[in-house]
Motif scaffolding. Sequence first.
Motif, PDB file in Angstrom:
ATOM      1  N   LEU A  12       0.855  -1.195   0.000  1.00 55.08           N
ATOM      2  CA  LEU A  12       0.000   0.000   0.000  1.00 55.08           C
ATOM      3  C   LEU A  12       0.884   1.235   0.000  1.00 55.08           C
ATOM      4  CD1 LEU A  12      -2.906   1.086   0.145  1.00 55.08           C
ATOM      5  CD2 LEU A  12      -2.725   0.988   2.638  1.00 55.08           C
ATOM      6  N   SER A  23       6.309   8.086  -0.607  1.00 52.75           N
ATOM      7  CA  SER A  23       5.625   6.814  -0.390  1.00 52.75           C
ATOM      8  C   SER A  23       5.629   5.954  -1.654  1.00 52.75           C
ATOM      9  CB  SER A  23       4.181   7.074   0.068  1.00 52.75           C
ATOM     10  OG  SER A  23       3.457   5.864   0.128  1.00 52.75           O
ATOM     11  N   MET A  46      -3.107   4.153  -2.704  1.00 55.70           N
ATOM     12  CA  MET A  46      -4.169   4.488  -1.758  1.00 55.70           C
ATOM     13  C   MET A  46      -5.185   5.474  -2.341  1.00 55.70           C
ATOM     14  SD  MET A  46      -5.109   4.369   1.564  1.00 55.70           S
ATOM     15  CE  MET A  46      -6.024   5.353   2.732  1.00 55.70           C
ATOM     16  N   VAL A  62      -0.471  -7.036   4.379  1.00 52.46           N
ATOM     17  CA  VAL A  62      -0.283  -5.741   3.724  1.00 52.46           C
ATOM     18  C   VAL A  62       1.026  -5.129   4.203  1.00 52.46           C
ATOM     19  CG1 VAL A  62      -1.163  -3.381   3.454  1.00 52.46           C
ATOM     20  CG2 VAL A  62      -2.754  -5.316   3.469  1.00 52.46           C
ATOM     21  N   ASN A  64       2.545  -1.787   4.658  1.00 49.73           N
ATOM     22  CA  ASN A  64       2.121  -0.394   4.707  1.00 49.73           C
ATOM     23  C   ASN A  64       3.310   0.504   4.374  1.00 49.73           C
ATOM     24  OD1 ASN A  64       1.046   2.104   5.220  1.00 49.73           O
ATOM     25  ND2 ASN A  64       0.608   1.745   7.375  1.00 49.73           N
ATOM     26  N   GLY A  71      -2.001   7.144   6.452  1.00 50.01           N
ATOM     27  CA  GLY A  71      -1.301   5.869   6.578  1.00 50.01           C
ATOM     28  C   GLY A  71      -0.474   5.718   7.819  1.00 50.01           C
ATOM     29  N   GLU A  72      -0.214   6.833   8.510  1.00 46.36           N
ATOM     30  CA  GLU A  72       0.705   6.808   9.637  1.00 46.36           C
ATOM     31  C   GLU A  72       0.043   7.256  10.939  1.00 46.36           C
ATOM     32  OE1 GLU A  72       5.352   8.337  10.278  1.00 46.36           O
ATOM     33  OE2 GLU A  72       4.270   8.819   8.437  1.00 46.36           O
ATOM     34  N   VAL A  76      -5.558   3.909   8.678  1.00 48.19           N
ATOM     35  CA  VAL A  76      -5.557   2.637   7.945  1.00 48.19           C
ATOM     36  C   VAL A  76      -5.298   1.466   8.895  1.00 48.19           C
ATOM     37  CG1 VAL A  76      -4.855   3.700   5.765  1.00 48.19           C
ATOM     38  CG2 VAL A  76      -3.120   2.729   7.250  1.00 48.19           C
ATOM     39  N   GLN A  77      -4.591   1.719   9.992  1.00 41.98           N
ATOM     40  CA  GLN A  77      -4.364   0.640  10.959  1.00 41.98           C
ATOM     41  C   GLN A  77      -5.695   0.142  11.528  1.00 41.98           C
ATOM     42  OE1 GLN A  77      -2.594   3.482  10.784  1.00 41.98           O
ATOM     43  NE2 GLN A  77      -0.495   2.803  10.490  1.00 41.98           N
ATOM     44  N   PHE A  80      -7.385  -1.971   8.854  1.00 41.97           N
ATOM     45  CA  PHE A  80      -6.821  -3.321   8.772  1.00 41.97           C
ATOM     46  C   PHE A  80      -7.284  -4.176   9.951  1.00 41.97           C
ATOM     47  CE2 PHE A  80      -2.993  -1.194   6.588  1.00 41.97           C
ATOM     48  CZ  PHE A  80      -3.530  -1.400   5.333  1.00 41.97           C
ATOM     49  N   TYR A  87      -0.693  -6.600   8.961  1.00 42.59           N
ATOM     50  CA  TYR A  87      -0.051  -5.476   8.279  1.00 42.59           C
ATOM     51  C   TYR A  87       1.245  -5.118   8.992  1.00 42.59           C
ATOM     52  CZ  TYR A  87      -2.429  -2.759  11.999  1.00 42.59           C
ATOM     53  OH  TYR A  87      -2.892  -2.285  13.202  1.00 42.59           O
ATOM     54  N   GLN A 280       6.646   4.986  10.418  1.00 43.43           N
ATOM     55  CA  GLN A 280       6.643   4.567   9.014  1.00 43.43           C
ATOM     56  C   GLN A 280       7.846   5.177   8.301  1.00 43.43           C
ATOM     57  OE1 GLN A 280       3.415   2.212   9.161  1.00 43.43           O
ATOM     58  NE2 GLN A 280       3.955   2.854   7.111  1.00 43.43           N
TER      59      GLN A 280
END
Length: 323
Positions: A12, A23, A46, A62, A64, A71-72, A76-77, A80, A87, A280
């Motif tokens: 992702l 990213s 994404m 996944v 990440n 995302g951080e 998204v966590q 998931f 992930y 991340q």
Amino acid sequence: MSLDRKYHVAVLMGGWANERPVSLMSGEGVAKALEARGHRVTRIDMDRQVAARIAEAAPDVVFNALHGVPGEDGTVQGMFDLMGIPYTHSGLATSVIAIDKELTKQALVPHGVPMPGGRIVRSEDLFERDPLPRPYVLKPVNEGSSVGVAIVTADGNYGNPIARDAKGPWQEFASLLAEPYIRGREMTVAVIDGPEGPRALTVTELVPKSGFYDFDAKYTDGMTEHVCPAQIPDNIAALCLDYAVRAHRVLGCKGCSRTDFRWDDEQGEDGLFVLETNTQPGMTPLSLVPEQARHCGMSYEDLVEAIVAEAMRVHQKGGGKHG
């Protein structure tokens, strides 16, 4: 920790944060590394339909590779977790805390991790008075990669007080974190998880060719010299490694993290401060975690597989939940 079998990994990447280009580079590097090791890879850029696209792909795990929001920051966590999909990297609660610099301080300082003082200020108030004696630093509370950081000095060109039309983070964010400016050297430490627990790799000093180690300096080839390992006294290096592992443990990071430091070398151990912990960290060819891993004898492919292996271990240990 190596992978015991071949997996279908959804990588992702992208998204809509300021760090989208980084990213995409991280994600493509990860995808190629996994393919080189024989894993099946589905690349996912994404967007708002990401849950449906991941469900359709039905990966084993996944990776990440997102940076910044969403995302951080735990978004998204949480997705998931609801989907029950393993992930990489940190879970929801850790991500919420670590991306917020003020919450990070509240978590780490009581555990003996030194961080600069400071406070949250309204951007509107900056046009009337300085929140701290100059020089001081203004940064967004929840952005990474030195996005929107300003160093306000006595002889700077922002004005005194800061001019409303001066270009800076106050034009993008309603509130900012103001911290005292720490003179000296910029350093960073990567921490990698494994079956035996988190391990700090080494200390890298970051020497910008000009000015400040900002977003452009981080991700433009040739703009910053990476001194790896850093040429610093043994006691300072040991403290950096200790603080990085401590931050990783206290925040509950998973997979890998990277903790950034500022060191006033005229103050010795008292001049060392943690700035933030990144849950991340970048995985581009210029990124610091792969570079430190190489220094410690771990190839890029080994690093990527180790992060995926840790995600599977965490998922299995948590009975299907990201611990």
